[in-house]
Scaffold this motif. Structure first.
Motif, mmCIF file in Angstrom:
data_model
loop_
_atom_site.group_PDB
_atom_site.id
_atom_site.type_symbol
_atom_site.label_atom_id
_atom_site.label_comp_id
_atom_site.label_asym_id
_atom_site.label_seq_id
_atom_site.Cartn_x
_atom_site.Cartn_y
_atom_site.Cartn_z
ATOM 1 N N ARG A 293 85.869 44.014 23.187
ATOM 2 C CA ARG A 293 85.249 43.140 22.707
ATOM 3 C C ARG A 293 84.286 42.452 23.562
ATOM 4 N N GLY A 294 84.036 43.379 24.190
ATOM 5 C CA GLY A 294 82.638 42.618 25.299
ATOM 6 C C GLY A 294 81.165 43.384 24.702
ATOM 7 N N MET A 295 80.289 43.143 25.383
ATOM 8 C CA MET A 295 79.270 43.894 24.666
ATOM 9 C C MET A 295 78.459 44.792 24.067
ATOM 10 N N PHE B 116 68.505 43.358 19.037
ATOM 11 C CA PHE B 116 68.895 43.193 20.482
ATOM 12 C C PHE B 116 70.422 42.841 20.786
ATOM 13 N N TRP B 117 71.082 41.503 19.753
ATOM 14 C CA TRP B 117 71.986 41.014 19.254
ATOM 15 C C TRP B 117 72.782 42.204 18.198
ATOM 16 N N GLU B 118 71.055 42.794 17.601
ATOM 17 C CA GLU B 118 71.967 44.141 16.590
ATOM 18 C C GLU B 118 72.774 45.025 17.290
ATOM 19 N N GLY C 280 77.458 39.907 20.943
ATOM 20 C CA GLY C 280 77.117 38.401 21.622
ATOM 21 C C GLY C 280 78.314 37.449 21.914
ATOM 22 N N ARG C 281 79.178 38.074 20.762
ATOM 23 C CA ARG C 281 79.965 36.688 20.584
ATOM 24 C C ARG C 281 80.516 36.205 22.088
ATOM 25 N N LEU C 282 81.693 36.938 22.593
ATOM 26 C CA LEU C 282 81.705 36.577 23.771
ATOM 27 C C LEU C 282 81.551 36.089 24.770
ATOM 28 N N TYR C 283 80.252 37.277 25.182
ATOM 29 C CA TYR C 283 79.141 36.473 25.257
ATOM 30 C C TYR C 283 78.819 35.584 25.896
#
Length: 516
Positions: A421-423, A481-483, A487-490
């Motif tokens: 669930r990280g990046m 970049f976020w595609e 980035g949800r957890l971050y």
């Protein structure tokens, strides 16, 4: 006396020539002179200082005591920043030129610099099979110590100067990653100083969200002050098999088969053209056949990538026994193949015999002395990129690299990417086999343009759900970049931990379109 006068005369003439031509001219057009006369000796002195210092500290067992003191000093600096009104973002005070990344971090001039002088190996716990290290301990230090006592890291990234902090906050990979994953996947604990000055430890069980969010965050969630990393028993030799392969489809098929075979401790490919490569597989062993030993780390030996190319040119397979530590750092002397552009005659046998013991120059010193002119030339006419793509897309990826940049050799390194669930994690919920395609060199396509060509590669990588290593130049906009990265957890943790006022977002820290 005569030889000394002759030498003094040469030095005077050389200095006069520099004065007439200008230092910038010499550094740009005859850079090898500057590198050989100044940077190589300086690099040797750097290495001697750090190795002696690390050895003394570890032998005297003073590192843990100093570590606690250093952590308290970092906490003090962060609390002072907060007390002074939190006016600017924080970052580490380590000069940008000391990092292995080719990127120049201009944010160091505007952000609050927190001094973090932590470069020691704190403890080797063979019962728990972990080593506890500070963030600036590098791979050269770690291998020197661990292999001397019969242990090693499961994933030990190639270059001596790569630091634990860089590998945790960014990423790291090695030819054993098809078994163990990326560097982050062999870490069992991180200790960080957060934006409020508190010290926190995170593992899979304790603060698990932070544990999963730290890798790839590039220091934008807190300051890493220690990491615990798995270690495994080491054997003194690597039995390495070389297999030349022709034809792109055949290369991809053989490389995938070798990567899926867990009997291979190490798997690596060097691709010398679109349709020719050498695939290497290795295992650790206690014994070596005397007539097949190759101590590739000796200073007079050919650069490893040139040695490997010999199997391709001769169109013959082979087996060698290489000392473990020399195998781990097989590409260090030539900085993969980048050094051939800096010292064109560096692989010449005479140069290797006389001066090979000083190679390579420190990447940090090369950055410090490159100047704006060389930096611009490198940016526009040189590629240094690592793209991580699913193994099933390897053939399409190599074809794309060939069309967009045409840089060879390419480095092929397989790795397992577990669900998470990280990046960075696979698209689905299952572990998937990926491959790192490393391109380092001068593009040979006529239409190459740094920004446009890199953006084409980035789009391809996003489309196949791959990832770009963040040490290199990134040209994506924020949405792209976020595609690519999850980035949800971050973003949730940045909100919860008060990071938005303390640290820039990772995109703003590393992407070219966000930097000024």
């Amino acid at each position: 006396m005569d030889p000394l006068l002759y030498l003094a005369g040469l030095v005077v003439m050389f200095l006069l020539w520099i004065k007439v031509k200008g230092l910038d001219y010499v550094i740009v057009h005859q850079r090898w002179i500057f590198v050989c006369l100044f940077l190589l000796p300086l690099s040797v002195l750097f290495d001697i200082y750090y190795y002696v210092r690390v050895w003394l500290i570890f032998k005297m067992c003073s590192a843990p005591k100093l570590h606690d003191q250093r952590v308290r000093d970092i906490q003090r600096q962060v609390r002072e920043w907060k007390k002074d009104g939190s006016k600017n973002y924080m970052c580490t005070g380590r000069p940008g030129w000391l990092t292995v990344s080719l990127r120049v971090g201009k944010y160091k001039k505007t952000h609050k610099n927190i001094m973090i002088n932590m470069m020691d190996i704190l403890e080797v716990d063979t019962k728990r099979q972990v080593v506890r290290v500070e963030p600036l301990a590098n791979m050269g230090q770690v291998t020197a110590l661990l292999t001397s006592i019969g242990w090693t890291l499961p994933v030990l990234p190639e270059l001596d100067d790569l630091t634990v902090g860089g590998l945790v906050m960014g990423t790291g990979i090695e030819s054993s990653s098809h078994i163990y994953g990326l560097f982050q996947h062999i870490c069992v604990a991180f200790e960080l100083v957060l934006a409020d000055g508190s010290l926190v430890r995170c593992t899979e069980e304790e603060n698990p969200d932070l544990f999963h969010a730290v890798p790839w965050s590039c220091g934008t969630l807190g300051f890493l002050v220690a990491a615990e990393i798995k270690i495994v028993p080491a054997k003194p030799w690597v039995k390495l098999s070389y297999e030349p392969v022709r034809g792109l489809e055949n290369i991809c098929k053989r490389f995938t088969e070798a990567s899926e075979n867990k009997q291979n401790t190490f798997v690596e490919g060097l691709q010398y053209s679109r349709d020719s490569a050498v695939i290497m597989t290795g295992t650790m062993t206690d014994h070596a056949e005397p007539d097949q030993i190759n101590r590739i780390g000796l200073h007079f030996k050919p650069w490893f990538f040139k040695h490997v190319e010999g199997y391709l040119k001769g169109d013959n397979a082979g087996v060698e026994y290489i000392p473990l530590r020399q195998y781990y750092h097989r590409h260090t002397r030539s900085i993969f193949w980048e050094l051939q552009d800096i010292i064109p005659f560096g692989n010449n046998p005479i140069f290797r015999w006389l001066f090979g013991w000083m190679v390579p120059p420190k990447i940090s010193l090369l950055k410090l002395t490159q100047g704006e002119t060389i930096r611009r030339l490198y940016e526009q006419h040189h590629v240094v990129q690592d793209m991580l793509v699913p193994m099933k897309n390897l053939q399409a990826a190599i074809t794309r690299f060939h069309q967009d940049i045409d840089v060879y050799p390419l480095w092929l390194c397989p790795f397992l990417l577990p669900a998470g669930r990280g990046m960075v994690h696979p698209k689905g919920q299952e572990t998937e086999l990926y491959v790192d395609i490393g391109a380092y060199g001068e593009p040979r396509v006529k239409h190459f343009e740094a920004k446009a060509s890199t953006r084409q590669l980035e789009k391809f990588v996003r489309d196949v759900h791959g990832f770009q290593m963040l040490y290199a130049d990134v040209y994506m906009d924020r949405e792209e970049f976020w595609e690519m990265f999850d980035g949800r957890l971050y973003h949730r943790l940045r909100e919860e931990l008060g990071c938005k006022e303390a640290f820039p977002e990772v995109y703003d820290k590393i992407c070219k379109s966000a930097r000024h």
